[in-house]
Scaffold this motif. Sequence first.
Motif, short mmCIF file in Angstrom:
data_model
loop_
_atom_site.label_atom_id
_atom_site.label_comp_id
_atom_site.label_asym_id
_atom_site.label_seq_id
_atom_site.Cartn_x
_atom_site.Cartn_y
_atom_site.Cartn_z
N LEU A 29 -22.98 51.87 -12.50
CA LEU A 29 -23.65 52.63 -13.70
C LEU A 29 -23.33 54.04 -13.42
O LEU A 29 -23.23 54.51 -14.47
N ALA A 30 -23.54 54.39 -12.16
CA ALA A 30 -23.52 56.17 -12.08
C ALA A 30 -22.26 56.44 -12.37
O ALA A 30 -21.93 57.49 -12.87
N LYS A 31 -21.28 55.68 -12.03
CA LYS A 31 -19.86 55.98 -12.61
C LYS A 31 -19.41 55.99 -13.99
O LYS A 31 -18.57 56.53 -14.44
N SER A 171 -13.87 39.99 -1.34
CA SER A 171 -13.26 41.46 -0.95
C SER A 171 -11.66 41.38 -0.60
O SER A 171 -10.90 42.28 -1.15
N LEU A 172 -11.35 39.97 -0.14
CA LEU A 172 -9.77 39.79 -0.23
C LEU A 172 -9.24 39.66 -1.68
O LEU A 172 -8.11 40.29 -1.77
N ILE A 173 -9.84 38.92 -2.30
CA ILE A 173 -9.21 39.04 -3.81
C ILE A 173 -9.31 40.29 -4.40
O ILE A 173 -8.24 40.42 -5.26
N ALA A 174 -10.21 40.96 -4.35
CA ALA A 174 -10.36 42.32 -4.90
C ALA A 174 -9.08 43.29 -4.29
O ALA A 174 -8.41 43.90 -5.11
N TYR A 175 -9.12 43.24 -3.02
CA TYR A 175 -8.05 44.10 -2.52
C TYR A 175 -6.66 43.63 -2.84
O TYR A 175 -5.70 44.26 -2.98
N THR A 185 -12.46 46.40 -11.39
CA THR A 185 -13.89 46.88 -11.10
C THR A 185 -14.56 45.78 -9.89
O THR A 185 -14.27 44.66 -9.92
N ILE A 186 -15.27 46.26 -8.91
CA ILE A 186 -15.40 45.56 -7.46
C ILE A 186 -16.93 45.72 -7.34
O ILE A 186 -17.44 46.82 -7.31
N LEU A 187 -17.58 44.37 -7.31
CA LEU A 187 -18.79 44.55 -6.67
C LEU A 187 -18.89 43.48 -5.70
O LEU A 187 -18.97 42.19 -5.88
N TRP A 195 -12.05 50.77 -0.56
CA TRP A 195 -12.66 51.41 -1.48
C TRP A 195 -13.82 52.13 -1.00
O TRP A 195 -14.51 52.54 -1.78
N GLU A 196 -13.77 52.33 0.16
CA GLU A 196 -14.88 53.16 0.69
C GLU A 196 -16.40 52.87 0.38
O GLU A 196 -17.08 53.85 0.18
N GLY A 197 -16.70 51.76 0.41
CA GLY A 197 -17.88 51.06 -0.13
C GLY A 197 -18.13 49.75 -0.38
O GLY A 197 -17.15 48.86 -0.11
N ASN A 198 -19.00 49.17 -1.12
CA ASN A 198 -19.30 47.98 -1.60
C ASN A 198 -19.17 47.79 -3.15
O ASN A 198 -19.34 46.62 -3.66
N ALA A 199 -18.51 49.16 -3.80
CA ALA A 199 -18.24 48.78 -4.97
C ALA A 199 -17.14 49.84 -5.33
O ALA A 199 -16.84 51.01 -4.75
N ARG A 200 -16.63 49.55 -6.68
CA ARG A 200 -15.41 50.44 -7.17
C ARG A 200 -15.19 50.44 -8.67
O ARG A 200 -15.52 48.95 -9.27
N VAL A 201 -15.03 51.31 -9.40
CA VAL A 201 -14.90 50.97 -10.96
C VAL A 201 -13.25 51.04 -11.01
O VAL A 201 -12.69 52.34 -10.84
N GLY A 202 -12.67 50.23 -11.61
CA GLY A 202 -11.27 50.06 -12.04
C GLY A 202 -11.41 50.30 -13.60
O GLY A 202 -12.24 50.60 -14.23
N GLN A 203 -9.90 50.62 -14.17
CA GLN A 203 -9.80 50.87 -15.44
C GLN A 203 -9.29 49.43 -16.32
O GLN A 203 -8.93 49.65 -17.39
#
Length: 526
Positions: A29-31, A171-175, A185-187, A195-203
């Motif tokens: 949400l912050a992103k 994580s493996l699927i997202a990677y 986008t990853i949670l 992705w340096e954490g537990n979440a990522r915002v993709g396009q």
Amino acid sequence: MPSSVDFSGRPFHFIGIGGIGMSALAYILAKRNLPISGSDLQTTHITQRLQTLGAHIFWSQDASNFAAFPPQIDPNSTPKSLNLGQTNGSEQAVMITTGMIEPKVNGKASPSMHLPQVICSTAIHPENSEYKAALELGCPIFHRSDLLAALIEEYQSIAVAGTHGKTTTSSLIAYMMLKAGLDPTILVGGEVSAWEGNARVGQSPYLVAEADESDGSLVKFAPAIGIITNIELDHPDHYESLDQVVSTFEIFAEHCKTLIGCIDCQTLRERIQPHISYSLNPNSGADYTVEAVKYHSEGSQAQVWERGQRLGELHVKLLGQHNLQNALAAVAVGRYLGLEFSAIAQAIATFEGAKRRFEHRGSCNGILFVDDYAHHPSEIRATLAAARLRKTPGSPSNPQVKRVVAIFQPHRYSRTQAFLSEFAQCFSDADRVVVTDIYSAGEPNTTQINGQQLADLIATYHPQVDYRQSLDSVKTLLTEILQPGDLALFLGAGNLNKIIPEALAFYQSQHQPEVEPRQPSARSTR
């Protein structure tokens, strides 16, 4: 499914924003440049990451955190309470799917935009003063899973469920998707260095999420692709029986447009009918299987088959049979998304894993320190079997291990009591076992179970078991018993891993490099 979460600009406030699941949602949400605030009891690298994105964080869970938000409710109305308590079975699943509590003005929903949408998890007690203040203000209140369900609805989502392996598999699927250029986008419920954490915002329109069954909220999710890795009873604080667990997964399965499942799990095979199946047994009839499997100290390799056609060879860096299963789930997802097997295999071969999943924390004096989240007997058994692979001849980067020393912190009184017999017998692949007291996770100890009782039971099946009540005394014991060639494996979902840096520092201080004798200089006359 909940659909009343407002993503148009209304602020969000997270009670317990630093939790692994809550922080991932707050990050997304912050992103999106939405106004984010929250509370937690201590600062961590996770909360600092959120602060860099503009989140305002209070360092106590107190009613005063809402001082900036004036009340906007009908004074004649009575605030409703979102049930955050612990009940059993499907009743809890129904109670927490009620969605938001909307402020009312003259009998209609208030259009106020400055009252935050408050996000809570099941861990927040109804008597929490910050939660009660949100009720009194008339804030819309959502369970954490309501927000995740709303995000899942927005995307072509892939949700990974299962009693064990959710974090690694998601994580493996997202990677894999990230490396293949699908930009998801990853949670996930763990931190991944990619992705340096537990979440990522993709396009892209894709979202990969970990879907938790622990409190029954799994029934809320309706992804395009659902994965179930396995089904066991793991949360006796919520479920009274395996049948109740299965019922939750059955509802989730019905909500998935396409369901992928591991039929190596007998319960899943008999009770759930996935659209696409995978298995390590080449004779299972699964859509995706393996042959010529080799497990070794640096991972595993296998020939992968798709509905009777050989796809090629798969290499997995993560140790153990369970991680080959997780990788096969990723293969099934990748192929369903239209990826070439070569792209899938190339990505999987470079995946290093998530933190706290057989995470190498350091080594010194020939002692390897590894942190793992395993806290259920099945997980412990699988993790120790993987650790034992390190006792086979290795390589310079992964030297052969002589002993596996398992250091275990039981998690929750209810789980320890429910699985006493299974815990007692799951440490056979460890050479030595150290047990400490039970991490309560906020539970009352209604049965008076303790770590000493568990250690005594383990000792009836294992020849070398030590019990130390406190983490400090565990650390002291480790400084006495660890020796070169040991793999010190820290097991549990609590705070046991906080002593790893201290134990590692002790051995580093004891292992100072020898100083070479000083040679006389060329100009010396002596």
